[in-house]
Design an enzyme around this catalytic site. Structure first.
Site, PDB file in Angstrom:
ATOM      1  N   GLY A  75       1.078  -1.525   0.238  1.00 38.18           N
ATOM      2  CA  GLY A  75       0.276  -0.081   0.586  1.00 38.18           C
ATOM      3  C   GLY A  75       0.661   1.327  -0.111  1.00 38.18           C
ATOM      4  O   GLY A  75       2.060   1.262  -0.451  1.00 38.18           O
ATOM      5  N   CYS A  76       0.275   2.337   0.642  1.00 41.03           N
ATOM      6  CA  CYS A  76       1.508   3.655   0.660  1.00 41.03           C
ATOM      7  C   CYS A  76       2.341   3.300   1.632  1.00 41.03           C
ATOM      8  O   CYS A  76       2.959   2.857   2.549  1.00 41.03           O
ATOM      9  CB  CYS A  76       0.308   4.382   1.224  1.00 41.03           C
ATOM     10  SG  CYS A  76       1.046   5.860   1.849  1.00 41.03           S
TER      11      CYS A  76
END
EC number: 1.8.4.11
Length: 180
Positions: free
Chosen positions: A14-15
């Protein structure tokens, strides 16, 4: 100064701000750098990667001391702080740049990553199978400076409060003995 015994792994979950915020606090981790890997565009920008067409994942490159922290322990933390069962997605972050990925730097890392994923799938900790990509590390592009240490410098931002703080809290509770 870098320890000659250091090991490096590159992880996408993800981020990259979330991963960096956690791994920065883990004992044995010497350095965490946010960047991009796994794509086909040379020197991609954040805007290009966010467009989802470069093939890159947002990643962190983690340098750690295997005398203090095993690769398996790194993966244990990794699988605790993101959902490895959602293809190209982490929460509201959607696109191939947010995929779950382990970019290995040695055959031993590849074997361990595959073994850990098989073990976790057999344990059925999640309702769906793990879709984490396991691929050889390719060229690592360091993200723009404003992405480095993002949580440490911008912890009061809404995204940090809503997304990163809960992940860091979960990590700190589950791995209290492994905190720096």
């Amino acid at each position: 100064m870098t320890n000659k015994q250091s090991e490096v792994v590159t992880l996408g979950g993800g981020c990259f701000w979330c991963l960096e915020a956690v791994f920065d606090q883990l004992v044995g981790v010497e350095d965490v750098v946010s960047g991009y890997m796994g794509g086909h565009v040379t020197n991609p920008t954040y805007e290009q990667v966010c467009g989802g067409r470069t093939g890159h994942a947002e990643v962190v490159q983690v340098r750690f001391d295997p005398a203090q922290l095993s690769f398996r322990e790194v993966l244990d933390v990794f699988f605790t702080i993101h959902d490895p069962t959602t293809l190209n997605r982490q929460g509201n972050d959607v696109g191939p740049q947010y995929r779950s990925a382990i970019f290995f730097h040695s055959p031993e890392q590849q074997a361990t990553a595959t073994e850990v994923i098989n073990d976790l799938n057999q344990q059925r900790l999640w309702p769906r199978p793990i879709v984490t990509e396991v691929a050889a590390a390719s060229h690592f592009y360091v993200a723009e400076n404003y992405h480095q240490e993002y949580f440490a410098l911008n912890g009061s931002q809404p995204y940090c409060q809503w997304v990163i703080v809960p992940k860091v809290a979960k990590f700190r509770k589950q791995y209290a003995a492994k905190l720096k």
